[in-house]
Design an enzyme around this catalytic site. Sequence first.
Site, PDB file in Angstrom:
ATOM      1  N   TYR A 263      -1.618  11.486  -5.125  1.00 17.29           N
ATOM      2  CA  TYR A 263      -0.635  12.503  -4.702  1.00 17.29           C
ATOM      3  C   TYR A 263       0.649  11.951  -4.080  1.00 17.29           C
ATOM      4  O   TYR A 263       1.717  12.518  -4.312  1.00 17.29           O
ATOM      5  CB  TYR A 263      -1.305  13.545  -3.803  1.00 17.29           C
TER       6      TYR A 263
ATOM      7  N   GLN B  63      -5.983   3.663  -6.926  1.00 15.27           N
ATOM      8  CA  GLN B  63      -7.317   3.198  -6.514  1.00 15.27           C
ATOM      9  C   GLN B  63      -8.399   4.275  -6.665  1.00 15.27           C
ATOM     10  O   GLN B  63      -9.489   3.994  -7.142  1.00 15.27           O
ATOM     11  CB  GLN B  63      -7.243   2.696  -5.086  1.00 15.27           C
ATOM     12  N   PHE B  64      -8.065   5.484  -6.254  1.00 16.74           N
ATOM     13  CA  PHE B  64      -8.981   6.617  -6.425  1.00 16.74           C
ATOM     14  C   PHE B  64      -8.148   7.863  -6.733  1.00 16.74           C
ATOM     15  O   PHE B  64      -7.000   7.986  -6.270  1.00 16.74           O
ATOM     16  CB  PHE B  64      -9.788   6.884  -5.146  1.00 16.74           C
ATOM     17  N   ASP B  65      -8.775   8.792  -7.455  1.00 20.10           N
ATOM     18  CA  ASP B  65      -8.122  10.053  -7.822  1.00 20.10           C
ATOM     19  C   ASP B  65      -7.334  10.711  -6.689  1.00 20.10           C
ATOM     20  O   ASP B  65      -6.220  11.165  -6.873  1.00 20.10           O
ATOM     21  CB  ASP B  65      -9.191  11.042  -8.329  1.00 20.10           C
ATOM     22  N   GLY B  66      -7.949  10.734  -5.492  1.00 17.46           N
ATOM     23  CA  GLY B  66      -7.330  11.459  -4.384  1.00 17.46           C
ATOM     24  C   GLY B  66      -6.120  10.756  -3.794  1.00 17.46           C
ATOM     25  O   GLY B  66      -5.474  11.299  -2.899  1.00 17.46           O
ATOM     26  N   PHE B  67      -5.791   9.572  -4.293  1.00 14.77           N
ATOM     27  CA  PHE B  67      -4.655   8.827  -3.750  1.00 14.77           C
ATOM     28  C   PHE B  67      -3.441   8.839  -4.664  1.00 14.77           C
ATOM     29  O   PHE B  67      -2.471   8.123  -4.445  1.00 14.77           O
ATOM     30  CB  PHE B  67      -5.056   7.381  -3.440  1.00 14.77           C
TER      31      PHE B  67
ATOM     32  N   HIS C  63     -12.291  10.794  -2.814  1.00 17.65           N
ATOM     33  CA  HIS C  63     -12.756   9.759  -3.734  1.00 17.65           C
ATOM     34  C   HIS C  63     -13.520  10.347  -4.916  1.00 17.65           C
ATOM     35  O   HIS C  63     -14.193   9.621  -5.626  1.00 17.65           O
ATOM     36  CB  HIS C  63     -13.684   8.772  -3.015  1.00 17.65           C
TER      37      HIS C  63
ATOM     38  N   LEU D  43       0.841  -1.197   0.000  1.00 21.28           N
ATOM     39  CA  LEU D  43       0.000   0.000   0.000  1.00 21.28           C
ATOM     40  C   LEU D  43       0.882   1.256   0.000  1.00 21.28           C
ATOM     41  O   LEU D  43       1.129   1.850   1.052  1.00 21.28           O
ATOM     42  CB  LEU D  43      -0.892  -0.027   1.244  1.00 21.28           C
ATOM     43  N   ALA D  44       1.374   1.624  -1.177  1.00 16.51           N
ATOM     44  CA  ALA D  44       2.291   2.760  -1.244  1.00 16.51           C
ATOM     45  C   ALA D  44       2.348   3.271  -2.682  1.00 16.51           C
ATOM     46  O   ALA D  44       2.977   2.661  -3.544  1.00 16.51           O
ATOM     47  CB  ALA D  44       3.686   2.346  -0.777  1.00 16.51           C
ATOM     48  N   GLU D  45       1.674   4.384  -2.918  1.00 15.81           N
ATOM     49  CA  GLU D  45       1.607   4.885  -4.287  1.00 15.81           C
ATOM     50  C   GLU D  45       2.961   5.364  -4.794  1.00 15.81           C
ATOM     51  O   GLU D  45       3.284   5.187  -5.976  1.00 15.81           O
ATOM     52  CB  GLU D  45       0.568   6.006  -4.396  1.00 15.81           C
TER      53      GLU D  45
HETATM   54  C1  TPP Z   1      -3.000   7.068  -0.010  1.00 11.72           C
HETATM   55  C2  TPP Z   1      -4.124   6.107  -0.031  1.00 11.72           C
HETATM   56  N1  TPP Z   1      -4.068   5.059  -0.878  1.00 11.72           N
HETATM   57  C3  TPP Z   1      -5.083   4.188  -0.954  1.00 11.72           C
HETATM   58  C4  TPP Z   1      -6.172   4.329  -0.169  1.00 11.72           C
HETATM   59  C5  TPP Z   1      -7.334   3.363  -0.284  1.00 11.72           C
HETATM   60  N2  TPP Z   1      -7.451   2.548   0.920  1.00 11.72           N
HETATM   61  C6  TPP Z   1      -8.289   2.892   1.904  1.00 11.72           C
HETATM   62  S1  TPP Z   1      -8.177   1.872   3.212  1.00 11.72           S
HETATM   63  C7  TPP Z   1      -6.987   0.941   2.465  1.00 11.72           C
HETATM   64  C8  TPP Z   1      -6.412  -0.218   3.195  1.00 11.72           C
HETATM   65  C9  TPP Z   1      -5.862   0.175   4.513  1.00 11.72           C
HETATM   66  O1  TPP Z   1      -5.403  -0.940   5.201  1.00 11.72           O
HETATM   67  P1  TPP Z   1      -4.839  -0.841   6.664  1.00 11.72           P
HETATM   68  O2  TPP Z   1      -3.810   0.219   6.749  1.00 11.72           O
HETATM   69  O3  TPP Z   1      -4.444  -2.203   7.058  1.00 11.72           O
HETATM   70  O4  TPP Z   1      -6.075  -0.334   7.534  1.00 11.72           O
HETATM   71  P2  TPP Z   1      -7.494  -1.051   7.763  1.00 11.72           P
HETATM   72  O5  TPP Z   1      -8.411  -0.538   6.708  1.00 11.72           O
HETATM   73  O6  TPP Z   1      -7.281  -2.515   7.694  1.00 11.72           O
HETATM   74  O7  TPP Z   1      -7.946  -0.588   9.106  1.00 11.72           O
HETATM   75  C10 TPP Z   1      -6.716   1.432   1.189  1.00 11.72           C
HETATM   76  C11 TPP Z   1      -5.772   0.829   0.239  1.00 11.72           C
HETATM   77  C12 TPP Z   1      -6.198   5.441   0.697  1.00 11.72           C
HETATM   78  N3  TPP Z   1      -7.245   5.674   1.498  1.00 11.72           N
HETATM   79  N4  TPP Z   1      -5.172   6.292   0.755  1.00 11.72           N
END
Ligand code: TPP
Lengths: 398, 324
Positions: free
Chosen positions: B89, B83-87, B130, B59-61
């Site tokens: 950055y 995943q979404f526009d706002g992510f 989003h 999870l790291a853009e």
């Molecule tokens: C910068 C960013 N990238 C992607 C997302 C989309 N997103 C929302 S929750 C999530 C998973 C988060 O997992 P974790 O850190 O384990 O927290 P949990 O939801 O399990 O509490 C993702 C990929 C986001 N909100 N922000």
Amino acid sequence: MSDHDQAPQGRALGNVFGAHERPLSGDRPAAEGGPEMLQVITPEGERIPNPELDPLLEHLTDADLRGFYRDLVLIRRFDAEATALQRQGELGLWASLLGQEAAQVGAGRAMRAQDFAFPTYREHGVAWCRGVDPVNLLGMFRGVNHGGWDPNEKNFHLYTIIIGAQTLHATGYAMGVQRDGAVGTGDPDRDTAVMAFLGDGATSQGDVSEALVFSGVNNSPVVFFCQNNQWAISEPNEKQTRAPLWHRARGFGFPGIRVDGNDVLAVYAVTRRALDAARDGQGPTFIEAFTYRMGAHTTSDDPTKYRVSAEVEVWKLRDPIERFKRWLEHAGHADRAFFDAVADESDALGADVRARCLAMPDPDGSEMFTHVYAEEHPVMVAELAEFTAYQRSFEGVH
Amino acid sequence: MGETTTMAKGITSGLRAAMERDPKVILLGEDIGKLGGVFRVTEGLQKDFGEDRVIDTPLAEAGILGTAIGLALRGYRPVVEIQFDGFVYPAFDHIVSQVAKLRARSLGYVGMPVVIRIPFGGGIGAVEHHSESNEAYFAHTAGLKVVAVSNPHDAHWMIQQAIESPDPVIFYEPKRRYWDKGEVGAAPDGPLGSARVVREGSDVTVLCYGPMVRTCLQAAQAAEDEDHSLEILDLRSLSPLDTSVIFASVRKTGRCVVVHEASTFLGLGAELAAQIQQECFYELEAPVLRVGGYNVPYPPSRIEEDFLPDLDRVLDAVDRLLTH
Ligand SMILES: Cc1ncc(C[n+]2csc(CCOP(=O)(O)OP(=O)(O)O)c2C)c(N)n1
Ligand SMILES: [Mg+2]
């Protein structure tokens, strides 16, 4: 231990409670948290004596213990109500904390009034412990605001959706605390610690590593509280990390520990200890609360696409509330009448939350221009006028 | 006769075709494997092409874009899903400082055939971050191509054209139109970079893209009742702009409105208005107008309809143009 294993402040870098050297449960499999995971109440509701943690729990009265139980039940009830409200179209989305109640209550109750919490979007239980009106948490999910509460009222920051960002904000806040001289004075009402909440997936974000760096080099009073609920939407832990998450702190120069996130007392104890150390000027700690996301990621998610129900069934046996209730009963800390009273209170909370959610007014469209800048801004003035005139043009038109 | 499908599935089939054609095409993103992405655009692709080619990333853009750059340097053609526009950055630095510039910095020795797919725009009742329309940031950055699709046919073909592009492409997918159905024809409508007249008209040129194409087509339908004839151009490419098609239309109608969800201040409409007044000054009957989002943070969903351009706001601009 060699010198290299010592933090500059002389704190052990391994498990601060020494479990690294003396496994508490040498035969616990990795999938259940491994031998290093700290636990004082087993999933069966048995209290295991623990020489490191017990002193941190001794002061708790029956009323305190019952208070934990009440918190656990009420936030689960609140969460269930919110999920139901989403299903009925009253909320656009809901991120359930089901299964993570103990992690959040243990952490939330370990904080002192002057401490400050930086949550993700799932910290409803922490918010509850901070005294935030739970209805406030619904606004963002209902779509009437983007948070909208005053973070300074209960020292609980707005929910942060951008994964990991809040860990840096927490670190910066803690750097401010240091500059205010609110660390290490010995005054329990002055010394302040900051809690940065994050998920397992978040640990992959660069921001989080940077927060660990900044807090480490500044020796800032931050406790990183990572709820490892095993999943980041559809991605299991193995997609985020090759080593247990609590190991990571070591590389940044401060202690990391893993605690059973479904054991409210163990979480409370380790968080209290870490917060005390932070307030005392001993710098950050990374806590990995080993828990499980019992529900979907959010109401938009369909976990059947990526995980098997057998896994969920196994974790049901480790339910945070059941085990605590069993122990309270057996140990005689609470009786039937108490449990009944909490059940009644939770029904009342559900009804109250529902009523107040439904009563939440939609904002007026014009409010989108209101808080963009502190001072009068020509573009806001012009666009608000344009917007208002446009809306008026429909008056009388059908 | 082509197959009728949704825009989301049009992209899926386009990705599949590109992956079958070129083994160097690989997909990276969060939750794109087993889950098939939160919008299911990559559904089934990991099963069919394996985890080496459809990668559920950490999870790291910034990490996703940074590694996509390395993969491209090694000869791969990464297609990244944000995943979404706002992510996007956290990845912004890699996109504008590296992806966009490596060709120029290397004097052409290396290129960056990276496609960055971004579901964008509002109208789905989402929480913040989003619903954003951040195309202007990328269109402002030299070295990037920016496109936006509006229908299943373009989605299917343009994703393949984007993947074939030797230069990086930001590929915008209007998320509220993912489930819109349409026919996918046998061949693309022109090369990547070309605009398309989706409805001919004579009174006003309406320039739009992505989610607003459907809105503007509905406006054109409604305008017919008042005997106003709107020409609707789907820009499809936001950078570069297909100026010959745009100018030709404006010269014909003499009136133009640009419609987008993004805030108007320094949005695409500002650039279009500037270029049109410069090139079509003597043919213009009225100033170029813009209909777009207000210059505020994207509002909470309960009032997003007040923020988003809709049929009425397009028609309001058309009226102003015609009564000028
Ligand atoms: C910068 C960013 N990238 C992607 C997302 C989309 N997103 C929302 S929750 C999530 C998973 C988060 O997992 P974790 O850190 O384990 O927290 P949990 O939801 O399990 O509490 C993702 C990929 C986001 N909100 N922000
Ligand atoms: Mg998680």
